[in-house]
Design a protein around this motif. Sequence first.
Motif, short mmCIF file in Angstrom:
data_model
loop_
_atom_site.label_atom_id
_atom_site.label_comp_id
_atom_site.label_asym_id
_atom_site.label_seq_id
_atom_site.Cartn_x
_atom_site.Cartn_y
_atom_site.Cartn_z
N TYR A 94 59.06 -69.74 -66.44
CA TYR A 94 58.24 -68.58 -66.93
C TYR A 94 59.56 -67.51 -67.51
N ARG A 244 53.49 -60.21 -72.32
CA ARG A 244 52.10 -60.62 -72.48
C ARG A 244 53.09 -62.13 -71.25
N PHE A 248 51.52 -62.72 -67.17
CA PHE A 248 50.82 -64.06 -67.05
C PHE A 248 51.55 -64.52 -65.66
N LEU A 251 50.31 -63.61 -63.04
CA LEU A 251 48.57 -63.93 -63.54
C LEU A 251 49.31 -65.31 -62.10
N THR A 252 50.52 -66.23 -62.39
CA THR A 252 50.73 -66.87 -61.93
C THR A 252 51.24 -67.09 -60.81
N THR A 255 47.32 -66.05 -58.72
CA THR A 255 47.45 -67.90 -58.69
C THR A 255 47.61 -68.55 -57.41
N GLY A 274 49.82 -72.30 -63.25
CA GLY A 274 49.74 -71.20 -63.76
C GLY A 274 50.00 -71.70 -64.66
N TYR A 277 48.70 -71.05 -68.25
CA TYR A 277 48.78 -70.35 -69.30
C TYR A 277 49.73 -69.89 -70.23
N PHE A 281 49.15 -69.90 -73.98
CA PHE A 281 49.76 -69.16 -74.66
C PHE A 281 50.53 -68.60 -76.14
#
Length: 454
Positions: A94, A244, A248, A251-252, A255, A274, A277, A281
């Motif tokens: 990420y 974005r 994410f 959000l990961t 999660t 995650g 995601y 994307f």
Amino acid sequence: MAGGGGGLTIDLTATAAGFLAIGVFVVAYTAVIFEEQIHMRKSKPVLLAAGVIWIIIAFVYMGTDKRHLVEEGIRHNFLEYAELFFFLLVAMTYINAMLERGVFDELRNRLVRRGYSYKALFWLTGVLAFFISPIADNLTTALVMCAVIMAVGRDNPSFIALGCINIVVSANAGGAFSPFGDITTLMVWQKGILDFHEFFALFIPSVVNFLIPAVIMSFAIPKGNPPPLADDNDGPAIKRGGMRIVGFFLLTIVTAVSFHNFLHIPPVFGMMFGLVYLKLFGYYLKTVEKTYAALNDAIPGAAPKRAADGKDKFDIFNKVAQAEWDTLFFFYGVILAVGGLGFMGYLALASEFMYVQLGTTTANVLVGILSAIVDNIPVMFAVLTMQPEMSHSQWLLVTLTAGVGGSMLSIGSAAGVALMGQARGYYTFFAHLKWTWAIALGYAASIMVHLAIN
């Protein structure tokens, strides 16, 4: 006998095999400490040490009826590493995706455009590192903030050195009060010793740990403003989808925490979930880029899109490939090597001396000091393997000391080791050592604050 490997293992602490294993480990870690001088990546000696130590163990057990314990011991330690590996791999993927999309370039550009002085940038990068590391972990946060320091201070070596020291201290301090902030806190959380919310009791001690050395070092920051970047421009550096991806990533993390707290699933499973995601994307970005390139080609006289040449295309597997593999392999070598010494009985011996003879508080303070010398990963892994009987307050203390104690030397934490590579020639072992006394003051003060309020 020493416990481990699913049964009673042979105590090798007073044997030639045990002494040989200790010698191998010491030599390997000496090579890690002098990585900068001998120009050998830190993963190589510890990978070798891990292999040799377990080979020694296998030879000792070969002629006994306990041969199966060696395989069980290796599998146990490998599982410990696998959970850590995949968790970190997702986080690094990420971060690399955000780097590629220009998220941190935009942060750098904004800091430079505002015309901050060297002192203001010193404080801004330190504070940002402190508050980003609980989410992005201290290693990745330090790498990102170091990129900012290198960009804005490239003509001022003394500023780069002080900025990197400040980042290491602030990132480690910020990482100490979050399960995601440091490898050591992650290991404690994954072991189920402390709940997710309990780590936040370390917030105030972590602030103290960061502020004291930062205030002292700030008096040595050079005056004036950095020169403008030659490639600085008024346009945004963020490519399509950059923010974005940040969303994410958050959000990961949510999660992973939710899976652990509500479904009682290991956090690494939530992180791997995650990653989906980002992969989906990435597929969306590829589709959009192809559509824009096709539309652009259909317009007579239009300039070719950058994405059409392949350089700006988003590829998730490129992000995986760009992970800090030397660090990941270093963790493997550390966990297997320390696990092997534990299998021989040395960790039980150390636990008896530290937590019974010295006392719990003294032992936990000593853990932080050892973390600065030996790196906090093997020290915390050793403590978790010992599993001494301690209150939650003492587990919080050892989490704090292992996390921030490593700041006292550049080799004491993953953040420091990584920055020695990223800012090679500017941030060095001896540049950091010059300010160890100030960092030690912050270390002592944070312990006293923790003992007072927690």
